[in-house]
Design a protein around this motif. Structure first.
Motif, short mmCIF file in Angstrom:
data_model
loop_
_atom_site.label_atom_id
_atom_site.label_comp_id
_atom_site.label_asym_id
_atom_site.label_seq_id
_atom_site.Cartn_x
_atom_site.Cartn_y
_atom_site.Cartn_z
N GLY A 55 -43.90 59.44 -46.54
CA GLY A 55 -45.06 59.53 -45.66
C GLY A 55 -45.52 60.96 -45.47
O GLY A 55 -46.72 61.25 -45.49
N VAL A 59 -49.15 62.21 -46.52
CA VAL A 59 -50.06 62.78 -45.52
C VAL A 59 -50.53 64.15 -45.97
O VAL A 59 -51.72 64.48 -45.86
N GLU A 62 -53.03 63.48 -49.04
CA GLU A 62 -54.29 62.86 -48.65
C GLU A 62 -55.04 63.71 -47.63
O GLU A 62 -56.26 63.71 -47.61
N GLY A 63 -54.31 64.42 -46.78
CA GLY A 63 -54.96 65.33 -45.84
C GLY A 63 -55.70 66.45 -46.56
O GLY A 63 -56.83 66.78 -46.22
N THR A 66 -58.76 64.93 -48.27
CA THR A 66 -59.80 64.63 -47.28
C THR A 66 -60.47 65.91 -46.81
O THR A 66 -61.69 65.96 -46.63
N ASP A 86 -62.31 59.19 -42.88
CA ASP A 86 -61.06 59.33 -43.64
C ASP A 86 -60.10 60.30 -42.96
O ASP A 86 -58.90 60.06 -42.90
N VAL A 90 -56.38 59.39 -41.73
CA VAL A 90 -55.20 60.12 -42.20
C VAL A 90 -54.42 60.67 -41.00
O VAL A 90 -53.18 60.62 -40.98
N GLY A 93 -52.79 57.63 -39.31
CA GLY A 93 -51.73 57.15 -40.19
C GLY A 93 -50.54 58.09 -40.21
O GLY A 93 -49.38 57.65 -40.20
N GLY A 94 -50.79 59.39 -40.23
CA GLY A 94 -49.71 60.37 -40.20
C GLY A 94 -48.91 60.29 -38.91
O GLY A 94 -47.68 60.38 -38.92
N GLY A 108 -49.17 52.78 -40.88
CA GLY A 108 -49.51 54.15 -41.26
C GLY A 108 -49.83 54.28 -42.74
O GLY A 108 -50.81 54.93 -43.11
N ILE A 112 -53.36 55.42 -44.71
CA ILE A 112 -53.38 56.62 -45.53
C ILE A 112 -53.64 56.36 -47.01
O ILE A 112 -54.33 57.13 -47.67
N ARG A 117 -57.34 52.42 -47.59
CA ARG A 117 -58.13 53.14 -46.58
C ARG A 117 -59.57 52.65 -46.48
O ARG A 117 -60.11 52.56 -45.37
#
Length: 154
Positions: A55, A59, A62-63, A66, A86, A90, A93-94, A108, A112, A117
């Motif tokens: 995770g 994160v 994807e963070g 994004t 988004d 994120v 979800g994080g 979560g 993410i 998503r």
């Protein structure tokens, strides 16, 4: 909107938050115990640690993705509504992935993962539209709808 309507909405949110804070830990503990009975205690702890590591990596990836999409949208002068949604997903979800447990991790990951998503984003967009775009309209001349407002000339 009337002040009493805002107070009623605030009370409703507090009630939902209280129920969530009461029920979610109970569900998580029951799930962890159930998984522990099936695969054993140490494998359950190991699985929780593995989920947390996966995770955190997801994160971060994807963070960053994004953030780049948001920066690109802003630099090109485009309205970044999808990118902001988004980023919110994120972030949520994080936060859920940091919370120990299998149920919050599943939710979560759903927020993410780039594959799921868009489904969650659609739900978020409908919720925001229902909340903020549900302006009471009244019939206007010719049967159309009008929204109260004023023009300010500077």
């Amino acid at each position: 909107m009337t002040p009493s309507g805002a107070a009623s909405r605030r009370t409703r949110w507090r009630r939902w938050l209280f129920v969530a804070l009461l029920i979610v830990p109970i569900v998580e503990i029951a799930t962890i115990i159930g998984v522990g009975k099936v695969i054993g205690g140490w494998p359950t702890v190991l699985l929780l640690l593995l989920e947390s590591a996966l995770g955190a990596w997801l994160v971060r990836r994807e963070g960053a993705r994004t953030w780049r999409a948001l920066s690109t949208a802003l630099q090109t002068g485009r309205m970044p509504s999808r990118e902001l949604a988004d980023a919110a997903l994120v972030l949520i979800g994080g936060t859920l992935l940091v919370t120990p447990g299998f149920v919050t991790d599943i939710v979560g990951f759903f927020f993410i993962l780039p594959v799921t998503r868009p489904l969650t984003r659609g739900f978020l967009e409908r919720a925001v539209a229902a909340r903020f775009l549900a302006t009471p309209m009244r019939p206007g001349p010719g049967g159309g709808s009008t929204v109260e407002g004023s023009v300010i000339d500077r």
